[in-house]
Design an enzyme around this catalytic site. Sequence first.
Site, PDB file in Angstrom:
ATOM      1  N   GLY A  16      -6.834 -12.403   1.973  1.00 26.90           N
ATOM      2  CA  GLY A  16      -6.936 -10.960   2.143  1.00 26.90           C
ATOM      3  C   GLY A  16      -6.579 -10.649   3.589  1.00 26.90           C
ATOM      4  O   GLY A  16      -7.084 -11.296   4.513  1.00 26.90           O
ATOM      5  N   ALA A  17      -5.703  -9.637   3.782  1.00 23.07           N
ATOM      6  CA  ALA A  17      -5.124  -9.400   5.114  1.00 23.07           C
ATOM      7  C   ALA A  17      -6.167  -9.235   6.232  1.00 23.07           C
ATOM      8  O   ALA A  17      -6.118  -9.967   7.232  1.00 23.07           O
ATOM      9  CB  ALA A  17      -4.184  -8.199   5.035  1.00 23.07           C
ATOM     10  N   ASP A  39      -0.710  -5.714   2.766  1.00 22.64           N
ATOM     11  CA  ASP A  39      -0.649  -6.795   3.754  1.00 22.64           C
ATOM     12  C   ASP A  39       0.189  -6.412   4.958  1.00 22.64           C
ATOM     13  O   ASP A  39       0.012  -6.953   6.044  1.00 22.64           O
ATOM     14  CB  ASP A  39      -0.083  -8.062   3.116  1.00 22.64           C
ATOM     15  N   ASN A  55       2.250  -5.845  -0.761  1.00 24.21           N
ATOM     16  CA  ASN A  55       0.933  -6.245  -1.288  1.00 24.21           C
ATOM     17  C   ASN A  55       1.186  -7.342  -2.319  1.00 24.21           C
ATOM     18  O   ASN A  55       2.335  -7.722  -2.582  1.00 24.21           O
ATOM     19  CB  ASN A  55       0.215  -5.030  -1.898  1.00 24.21           C
ATOM     20  N   LYS A  56       0.126  -7.843  -2.898  1.00 25.57           N
ATOM     21  CA  LYS A  56       0.213  -8.961  -3.837  1.00 25.57           C
ATOM     22  C   LYS A  56       1.292  -8.740  -4.897  1.00 25.57           C
ATOM     23  O   LYS A  56       1.442  -7.623  -5.403  1.00 25.57           O
ATOM     24  CB  LYS A  56      -1.160  -9.135  -4.497  1.00 25.57           C
TER      25      LYS A  56
HETATM   26  O1  MRU Z   1      -2.770 -13.734  -1.255  1.00 22.12           O
HETATM   27  P1  MRU Z   1      -3.964 -12.895  -0.914  1.00 22.12           P
HETATM   28  O2  MRU Z   1      -5.098 -13.055  -1.868  1.00 22.12           O
HETATM   29  O3  MRU Z   1      -4.371 -13.060   0.540  1.00 22.12           O
HETATM   30  O4  MRU Z   1      -3.429 -11.425  -1.077  1.00 22.12           O
HETATM   31  C1  MRU Z   1      -4.287 -10.356  -0.814  1.00 22.12           C
HETATM   32  C2  MRU Z   1      -3.704  -9.040  -1.089  1.00 22.12           C
HETATM   33  O5  MRU Z   1      -2.572  -8.898  -1.478  1.00 22.12           O
HETATM   34  C3  MRU Z   1      -4.583  -7.868  -0.760  1.00 22.12           C
HETATM   35  O6  MRU Z   1      -4.355  -6.821  -1.638  1.00 22.12           O
HETATM   36  C4  MRU Z   1      -4.259  -7.414   0.673  1.00 22.12           C
HETATM   37  O7  MRU Z   1      -4.377  -8.494   1.552  1.00 22.12           O
HETATM   38  C5  MRU Z   1      -5.128  -6.321   1.123  1.00 22.12           C
HETATM   39  S1  MRU Z   1      -6.767  -6.867   1.394  1.00 22.12           S
HETATM   40  C6  MRU Z   1      -7.725  -5.609   1.935  1.00 22.12           C
END
Ligand code: MRU
Length: 351
Positions: free
Chosen positions: A52-53, A243, A253-254
Amino acid sequence: MAKFESKIKTIEWVDNCSKMVDQTKFPYEFKYVEIKTGDEMYDAIKTMIVRGAPAIGIAGAHGVVLYALELEKQNLSFSDFKNELLKKADYIVTSRPTAVNLYWAVEKQKNIIKNCATDIKTLIEDLKSNGKKLELEDIEINKKIGDYGAEVVPKGATILTHCNAGALATVGYGTALGVVRSAFANDPTIQVFADETRPRQQGARITTLELVMDGIPVTLITDGMCSYFMKKGMIDMVCVGADRIAANGDAANKIGTYTVAIAAKYHNIPFYVAAPLSTIDTSIKTGDEIIIEERSHDEVTTINGKKICADGVNIINPGFDVTPHELISGIITEKGILRPDYTKSIAKLFE
Ligand code: MRU
């Protein structure tokens, strides 16, 4: 101010180590691990023990302190100590390339290193206090995001989210799920639909877990189901995290977020991105400049360690996609909700 108190604290600096929830064990175990060296932190970020970012931003800041504590034992001159530590700081950001929050937080530590003119002990104390400050600020920022976002959540809404942009992706409270928490505090009739989020299942493993822990109603759906429920009129709003957001509002984002955004546009459903200002990267004009992390092929070919496809199949596994700004109804930040034209609203915010 946010009335909802979440029970979850994802990452914290305690007694010269970084204590974090091990997110690779969900949903079977909810256990904390102590990260004690800089290299352990690099691996924790890369293997997604912490993810998570915003959370990996704090992890990066802690990682710099851990490297500093190791270098302290080498009896280096102050200037050699600073040079070596700056190299370690540059190394730790290579653990994951897409989330700009990692660079942002480590850059803050680098500025402290560059500007410290006293001695090693003072520098280490300054790095620790800055890490703690970023940690505490993260929760306050998320509560503000949550409160601004709650204003656009319709009464009794069903909110679709993708991946996990919750307390477990931040220090606490969450961004997209911060909006959910603040809205739920005012209106307990709202509910969440969580996309499972292949291949790492952050929606299934993490979002459902944290919402159930906080008593917020959540329904798990698989990634391909979102258009079906949108067409049936069962989704009122989409809210996701980010992100990295470019100066024109394009948001990484993901992987799979872009598909949800297209479906939301087609069905006339508002699509919001909730993110702190530290996720906005004004140094890049558009999302085309965002580096997309390519992850291990095993994430696609296996589920829970079991092979789900034929040997010899070709695999591509981008961890993120970029949602074009035209599909985003608003970007919810701690300073309020940005609206199109994002090039203008983002520039104004950073003036
Ligand atoms: O690969 P991850 O689990 O780190 O990806 C996370 C995401 O894509 C979240 O949506 C993003 O980091 C925002 S977290 C507040």
